[in-house]
Design a protein around this motif. Sequence first.
Motif, PDB file in Angstrom:
ATOM      1  N   ALA A  60      73.816 -20.278 -25.980  1.00 51.77           N
ATOM      2  CA  ALA A  60      72.707 -19.479 -25.472  1.00 51.77           C
ATOM      3  C   ALA A  60      71.842 -20.314 -24.530  1.00 51.77           C
ATOM      4  CB  ALA A  60      71.868 -18.940 -26.618  1.00 51.77           C
ATOM      5  N   SER A  61      71.394 -19.701 -23.436  1.00 57.46           N
ATOM      6  CA  SER A  61      70.635 -20.417 -22.408  1.00 57.46           C
ATOM      7  C   SER A  61      69.292 -19.734 -22.188  1.00 57.46           C
ATOM      8  CB  SER A  61      71.422 -20.451 -21.094  1.00 57.46           C
ATOM      9  OG  SER A  61      70.599 -20.827 -20.015  1.00 57.46           O
ATOM     10  N   PHE A  62      68.209 -20.518 -22.347  1.00 55.70           N
ATOM     11  CA  PHE A  62      66.883 -19.977 -22.088  1.00 55.70           C
ATOM     12  C   PHE A  62      66.718 -19.606 -20.621  1.00 55.70           C
ATOM     13  CE2 PHE A  62      62.406 -20.888 -20.824  1.00 55.70           C
ATOM     14  CZ  PHE A  62      61.829 -19.779 -21.427  1.00 55.70           C
ATOM     15  N   GLU A  63      67.253 -20.429 -19.729  1.00 58.79           N
ATOM     16  CA  GLU A  63      67.133 -20.148 -18.297  1.00 58.79           C
ATOM     17  C   GLU A  63      67.808 -18.819 -17.949  1.00 58.79           C
ATOM     18  OE1 GLU A  63      67.970 -23.055 -19.605  1.00 58.79           O
ATOM     19  OE2 GLU A  63      66.095 -24.114 -19.116  1.00 58.79           O
ATOM     20  N   ARG A  75      62.140  -2.528 -14.975  1.00 63.00           N
ATOM     21  CA  ARG A  75      62.286  -1.123 -15.390  1.00 63.00           C
ATOM     22  C   ARG A  75      60.992  -0.595 -15.997  1.00 63.00           C
ATOM     23  NH1 ARG A  75      65.318   0.756 -20.130  1.00 63.00           N
ATOM     24  NH2 ARG A  75      66.189  -1.357 -20.251  1.00 63.00           N
ATOM     25  N   PHE A  76      60.261  -1.453 -16.697  1.00 67.18           N
ATOM     26  CA  PHE A  76      59.031  -1.014 -17.359  1.00 67.18           C
ATOM     27  C   PHE A  76      57.767  -1.500 -16.639  1.00 67.18           C
ATOM     28  CE2 PHE A  76      62.175  -0.777 -20.769  1.00 67.18           C
ATOM     29  CZ  PHE A  76      61.900   0.475 -21.295  1.00 67.18           C
ATOM     30  N   ALA A  77      57.921  -2.066 -15.437  1.00 65.81           N
ATOM     31  CA  ALA A  77      56.777  -2.537 -14.632  1.00 65.81           C
ATOM     32  C   ALA A  77      55.903  -3.505 -15.421  1.00 65.81           C
ATOM     33  CB  ALA A  77      55.955  -1.357 -14.126  1.00 65.81           C
ATOM     34  N   MET A  78      56.546  -4.504 -16.022  1.00 59.78           N
ATOM     35  CA  MET A  78      55.822  -5.469 -16.855  1.00 59.78           C
ATOM     36  C   MET A  78      55.158  -6.558 -16.023  1.00 59.78           C
ATOM     37  SD  MET A  78      58.556  -6.250 -19.896  1.00 59.78           S
ATOM     38  CE  MET A  78      59.234  -4.953 -20.940  1.00 59.78           C
ATOM     39  N   GLN A  79      54.022  -6.996 -16.490  1.00 63.72           N
ATOM     40  CA  GLN A  79      53.428  -8.262 -16.079  1.00 63.72           C
ATOM     41  C   GLN A  79      53.728  -9.231 -17.218  1.00 63.72           C
ATOM     42  OE1 GLN A  79      49.324  -7.065 -15.543  1.00 63.72           O
ATOM     43  NE2 GLN A  79      49.619  -6.663 -13.367  1.00 63.72           N
ATOM     44  N   TRP A  80      54.566 -10.240 -16.985  1.00 59.43           N
ATOM     45  CA  TRP A  80      55.095 -10.993 -18.110  1.00 59.43           C
ATOM     46  C   TRP A  80      55.163 -12.492 -17.841  1.00 59.43           C
ATOM     47  CZ3 TRP A  80      60.022 -13.475 -17.778  1.00 59.43           C
ATOM     48  CH2 TRP A  80      60.723 -13.224 -16.583  1.00 59.43           C
ATOM     49  N   THR A  81      55.191 -13.243 -18.923  1.00 65.58           N
ATOM     50  CA  THR A  81      55.454 -14.679 -18.889  1.00 65.58           C
ATOM     51  C   THR A  81      56.411 -14.995 -20.025  1.00 65.58           C
ATOM     52  OG1 THR A  81      53.614 -15.282 -20.360  1.00 65.58           O
ATOM     53  CG2 THR A  81      53.146 -15.184 -17.991  1.00 65.58           C
ATOM     54  N   MET A  82      57.238 -16.004 -19.815  1.00 67.95           N
ATOM     55  CA  MET A  82      58.154 -16.482 -20.848  1.00 67.95           C
ATOM     56  C   MET A  82      58.267 -17.983 -20.677  1.00 67.95           C
ATOM     57  SD  MET A  82      62.176 -15.504 -21.570  1.00 67.95           S
ATOM     58  CE  MET A  82      61.869 -13.740 -21.609  1.00 67.95           C
ATOM     59  N   ARG A  83      57.998 -18.732 -21.738  1.00 66.22           N
ATOM     60  CA  ARG A  83      57.988 -20.187 -21.598  1.00 66.22           C
ATOM     61  C   ARG A  83      58.378 -20.859 -22.904  1.00 66.22           C
ATOM     62  NH1 ARG A  83      53.862 -23.274 -23.511  1.00 66.22           N
ATOM     63  NH2 ARG A  83      52.259 -22.169 -24.673  1.00 66.22           N
ATOM     64  N   ASP A  84      58.721 -22.130 -22.785  1.00 70.61           N
ATOM     65  CA  ASP A  84      58.977 -22.975 -23.933  1.00 70.61           C
ATOM     66  C   ASP A  84      57.644 -23.243 -24.627  1.00 70.61           C
ATOM     67  OD1 ASP A  84      59.468 -25.149 -25.702  1.00 70.61           O
ATOM     68  OD2 ASP A  84      61.128 -25.834 -24.454  1.00 70.61           O
ATOM     69  N   ARG A  85      57.555 -22.903 -25.901  1.00 66.33           N
ATOM     70  CA  ARG A  85      56.299 -23.033 -26.625  1.00 66.33           C
ATOM     71  C   ARG A  85      55.855 -24.484 -26.746  1.00 66.33           C
ATOM     72  NH1 ARG A  85      55.317 -20.335 -32.608  1.00 66.33           N
ATOM     73  NH2 ARG A  85      53.051 -20.014 -32.441  1.00 66.33           N
ATOM     74  N   GLY A  86      56.788 -25.413 -26.613  1.00 68.38           N
ATOM     75  CA  GLY A  86      56.461 -26.822 -26.732  1.00 68.38           C
ATOM     76  C   GLY A  86      55.905 -27.445 -25.467  1.00 68.38           C
ATOM     77  N   ASP A  87      55.969 -26.735 -24.335  1.00 64.98           N
ATOM     78  CA  ASP A  87      55.432 -27.270 -23.087  1.00 64.98           C
ATOM     79  C   ASP A  87      53.910 -27.365 -23.162  1.00 64.98           C
ATOM     80  OD1 ASP A  87      57.948 -27.435 -22.063  1.00 64.98           O
ATOM     81  OD2 ASP A  87      57.808 -25.621 -20.839  1.00 64.98           O
ATOM     82  N   ARG A  88      53.375 -28.477 -22.711  1.00 61.27           N
ATOM     83  CA  ARG A  88      51.919 -28.665 -22.715  1.00 61.27           C
ATOM     84  C   ARG A  88      51.303 -27.997 -21.484  1.00 61.27           C
ATOM     85  NH1 ARG A  88      49.814 -32.486 -26.427  1.00 61.27           N
ATOM     86  NH2 ARG A  88      51.321 -32.608 -28.143  1.00 61.27           N
TER      87      ARG A  88
END
Length: 287
Positions: A60-63, A75-88
């Motif tokens: 599985a690849s996060f990227e 499709r749902f017109a999202m304003q979104w973010t997705m990140r590694d929780r460990g990143d400072r």
Amino acid sequence: MPSRQYVLTFSCPDKPGIVNAVSGHLFGHGANILESQQYSDPETERFFMRTVFALVESGASFEALRETFAVPAGRFAMQWTMRDRGDRRRVLLMASKFDHCLADVLYRWRIGELPMEIVAIVSNHPRDTYRHLDFEGIPFHHLPVTPGHKAEQEAQLWTLIEDTRTELVVLARYMQVLSNALTERLAGRCINIHHSFLPSFKGARPYHSAHARGVKLIGATAHFVTADLDEGPIIEQDTQRVSHHDTPADLIRIGRDIERRVLAQALRCWLDDRLLLNGQRTVVFSV
């Protein structure tokens, strides 16, 4: 369970099928949901969601997951973010003469309570003002504000924000009003601590105003900064009971403790992606 975790947050117009699309996409890319919170606002008809997940399938690849998430997001017109929780996250702190909030944030950061990278401390007062504080390893910038030269000072500040790739500016009792132009540039990524339970007693001397009105509760408010002074979306608030015996000096002393814990809680929520804007309000997912 994998130790590496990721967090997805988004808001979008509310309609059926959103949760199914999100969970299905995560499952289809080898992810396991660890926690999830959602809120549907009947007034704005918007949907808000925060999901923490881990990748559990081999290969599985996060990227790849993040790149392909653009399909359901579109499709749902999202304003979104997705990140590694460990990143400072990269945070710039600003303060003026009163340094109790700055000192508290630094302490919580050094003991690991606020996991972030402090890229700089900026003040309109010289370094000697804070000679009792530990700034080791943190660049300090004295950017004085003089009459007729505020635009030049803010230009220096903006250059510093860009050069340090600052994600969030924290006004830890920075007692200068930012210009409309700067607040627009920092929309949604500048938090202020105000020494009053807003919307009551705005301005520079709220404890004196509260004393004059004989209030029995005082408080503090952490909010996003906007062009309208002390009017930005509220993130966190707290209060404490006082009495007729308390002088303005007593209210200021009591208020310092409230300000410290309110700012710390607001910052903690932002760092852990628990905070989403909802027009003039915020959605804050509980810790």
